[in-house]
Write an enzyme that holds these catalytic residues in place. Structure first.
Site, PDB file in Angstrom:
ATOM      1  N   GLU A 120       1.073  -1.454  -0.305  1.00 44.21           N
ATOM      2  CA  GLU A 120       0.209  -0.138  -0.067  1.00 44.21           C
ATOM      3  C   GLU A 120       0.956   1.305  -0.079  1.00 44.21           C
ATOM      4  OE1 GLU A 120      -3.304  -0.433   2.596  1.00 44.21           O
ATOM      5  OE2 GLU A 120      -4.001  -2.175   1.434  1.00 44.21           O
TER       6      GLU A 120
ATOM      7  N   GLU B  13      -5.433  -8.631  -0.736  1.00 40.88           N
ATOM      8  CA  GLU B  13      -5.857  -8.574   0.137  1.00 40.88           C
ATOM      9  C   GLU B  13      -7.181  -8.366  -0.305  1.00 40.88           C
ATOM     10  OE1 GLU B  13      -4.552  -5.991   3.706  1.00 40.88           O
ATOM     11  OE2 GLU B  13      -2.446  -5.645   2.882  1.00 40.88           O
TER      12      GLU B  13
HETATM   13  O1  AHR Z   1      -5.781  -6.261   6.767  1.00 45.00           O
HETATM   14  C1  AHR Z   1      -5.225  -4.808   7.370  1.00 45.00           C
HETATM   15  C2  AHR Z   1      -4.995  -3.943   7.016  1.00 45.00           C
HETATM   16  O2  AHR Z   1      -5.719  -3.272   5.734  1.00 45.00           O
HETATM   17  C3  AHR Z   1      -3.421  -4.283   6.139  1.00 45.00           C
HETATM   18  O3  AHR Z   1      -2.316  -4.064   6.687  1.00 45.00           O
HETATM   19  C4  AHR Z   1      -3.243  -3.000   5.155  1.00 45.00           C
HETATM   20  O4  AHR Z   1      -2.658  -3.553   4.503  1.00 45.00           O
HETATM   21  C5  AHR Z   1      -4.765  -2.613   4.351  1.00 45.00           C
HETATM   22  O5  AHR Z   1      -4.741  -1.354   4.926  1.00 45.00           O
END
Ligand code: AHR
Length: 481
Positions: A174, A293
């Site tokens: 990110e 994710e």
């Molecule tokens: O999954 C929780 C958080 O969500 C992670 O650390 C991040 O990559 C995303 O914003």
């Protein structure tokens, strides 16, 4: 009645097993008291990790696990997590949950966990706070052959003479936000610098660049422009997509059921839009999608720890429906997807397990991963569903073939109406009996708790694929023949 056409002659592509991957971050209760109970615990464990979770992950053939973050990765120093006398540090999340990182779980412990599960590892490397040499040294420590470099000898001294199996490396996390607050051009140039160094010594690893969040396609375009005329040490583009903002995790309305599911369905548009940008830049052979994710992100506090574990949430049949819908989308777009990692494995967001002390239960999402597991490594085939345009009464479908067996997975997205299905096979006869599993609960809010761990479980049902059959409201079926 809806008819599902199984178009056997129209094979799509192989479904990479890694599409069924997982994500474990040092955040809240994922590791400490979740996965990790410690080697001296009375709770049955394998080298400190909950045995129950290891066994259940092996049972669903978990192919790959991402670690150590997430945002945590962007301030992580791998040297803190090896050897004796490990330091306690603030970490990315300390400001949120007032906890410190004890570094009890580091590289060796995490790899013990992967080895026990039988999964490959996907390491997320820090790009914000360290120079490329720091990451190259981590790779040297993990991947160099026994008895070669000083770092390989240090690894041996710490108990692992053989190299670890870490084929996948993320280059930042990110970086448009927590990972350095960069713009795509700046990140693209940083990626060029890091990936050149990382691939130089260990060219047999796959390197994944930080992709965009949700529909921020300007990131995709800006990054691709920066990278296209480079040496392209890139094997994947790692995007994130969470769906949230659809009411309480447990006590949601019918309207919020559809809101949540239609947000989840947007995953398909995001994949296609990203893919068209990637192809537009001619990057399709270098930058397949890695959705590292994904899942539902509900308001905090509904899990067993009542808010103590950051981002821990209860999972209902609605989360199971999102899981089935998302995995069906991934199967149907498997030609574009290298990997996906549901966020996260235990006590966090769209998890498969809730655990604490002696308790450990599966969420409805776990059962979906179990029912879909034979899609891994199978050939996806085209399907078509008649009378499926109205989202609120639609079904989500995918099908694949492996070792001569077809797996058809269907989720009824209506939370009020059962639906009748018949199958029409093109190019192959279908038999009059099948193994079939149903995940269903009378109440769409149903979920498992420490007190009632088996409220939602899957069950075997009888299905004759040559005859119409019913999928109950909000139900999910997997049929194998
Ligand atoms: O999954 C929780 C958080 O969500 C992670 O650390 C991040 O990559 C995303 O914003």
């Amino acid at each position: 009645m809806k008819k599902i056409y199984l178009m056997y002659p129209k094979e799509k592509s192989v479904i990479a097993p890694e599409i069924y991957g997982h994500f474990t971050e040092h955040i809240g209760g994922v590791f400490y008291d979740g996965l990790w109970v410690g080697k001296n615990s009375d709770i049955p464990n394998v080298k400190g990790f909950r045995k129950e979770i290891i066994d259940k992950l092996s049972a669903i053939k978990a192919p790959v696990i991402r670690w150590p973050g997430g945002c945590f990765a962007e301030t992580y120093d791998w040297r803190d997590g090896i050897g004796e006398n490990r330091p306690t540090r603030i970490n990315w999340w300390t400001n949120w949950d007032k906890r410190f990182e004890p570094n009890e779980v580091g590289t060796h412990e995490f790899m013990d966990f992967c080895e026990a599960v039988g999964a490959k590892a996907y390491f997320a490397a820090n790009l914000t706070c360290v120079p490329p040499l720091h990451i190259r040294n981590w790779m040297d420590y993990c991947l160099s052959e026994k008895g070669t470099t000083s770092l390989a000898l240090e690894r041996e001294k710490n108990g692992h003479p053989e190299p670890f199996n870490i084929p996948f490396w993320g280059v930042g996390n990110e970086n448009w936000g927590g990972g350095g607050n960069m713009n795509p051009e700046f990140y693209g140039n940083e990626f060029r610098r890091f990936s050149a160094i990382m691939s130089n010594a260990f060219s047999n690893t796959e390197l994944f660049a930080c992709g965009e969040n949700a529909s921020d396609f300007a990131w995709t375009d800006g990054f691709m422009r920066t990278i296209v005329n480079s040496e392209r040490h890139i094997n994947g583009f790692a995007m994130h997509y969470y769906c949230g903002n659809a009411g309480d995790p447990v006590n949601f309305t019918e309207e919020e059921w559809y809101k949540q599911l239609s947000q989840a369905a947007d995953m398909e548009k995001i994949i296609m839009r990203n893919w068209s940008i990637i192809c537009g830049h001619g990057m399709q052979d270098s930058a397949k999608l890695v959705i590292d994710e994904w899942g539902c992100w509900h308001p905090d506090g509904s899990g067993p720890s009542k808010g103590y574990n950051l981002f821990e949430q209860q999972s209902t049949m609605r989360d199971a429906a999102v899981t089935a819908l998302t995995l069906n989308i991934f199967n149907n777009h498997c030609d574009k997807i290298r990997m996906a990692n549901v966020a996260q494995l235990v006590n966090n967001l769209h998890c498969l397990f809730l655990a604490g002390g002696e308790h450990c239960i599966e969420t409805p999402t776990y059962y979906v991963f179990d029912m879909f597991k034979e899609h891994q490594g199978a050939n996806a085939i085209e399907t078509f569903v008649t009378d499926n345009d109205d989202f609120a009464s639609s079904v989500s479908v995918s099908a694949s073939v492996k070792d001569g067996k077809t797996l058809l997975t269907v989720a009824n997205l209506s939370c009020t109406e059962d639906t009748e299905i018949s199958l029409e096979s093109i190019g192959k006869d279908i038999p009059d009996h099948a193994e079939a599993t149903l995940l269903y609960a009378d109440d769409m809010h149903a979920h498992n708790t420490f007190e009632a761990p088996d409220t939602v479980t899957s069950s075997q049902i009888a299905v004759d694929p040559t005859k119409p059959f019913i999928i109950p409201k909000a139900g999910i079926v997997a049929i194998r023949f």
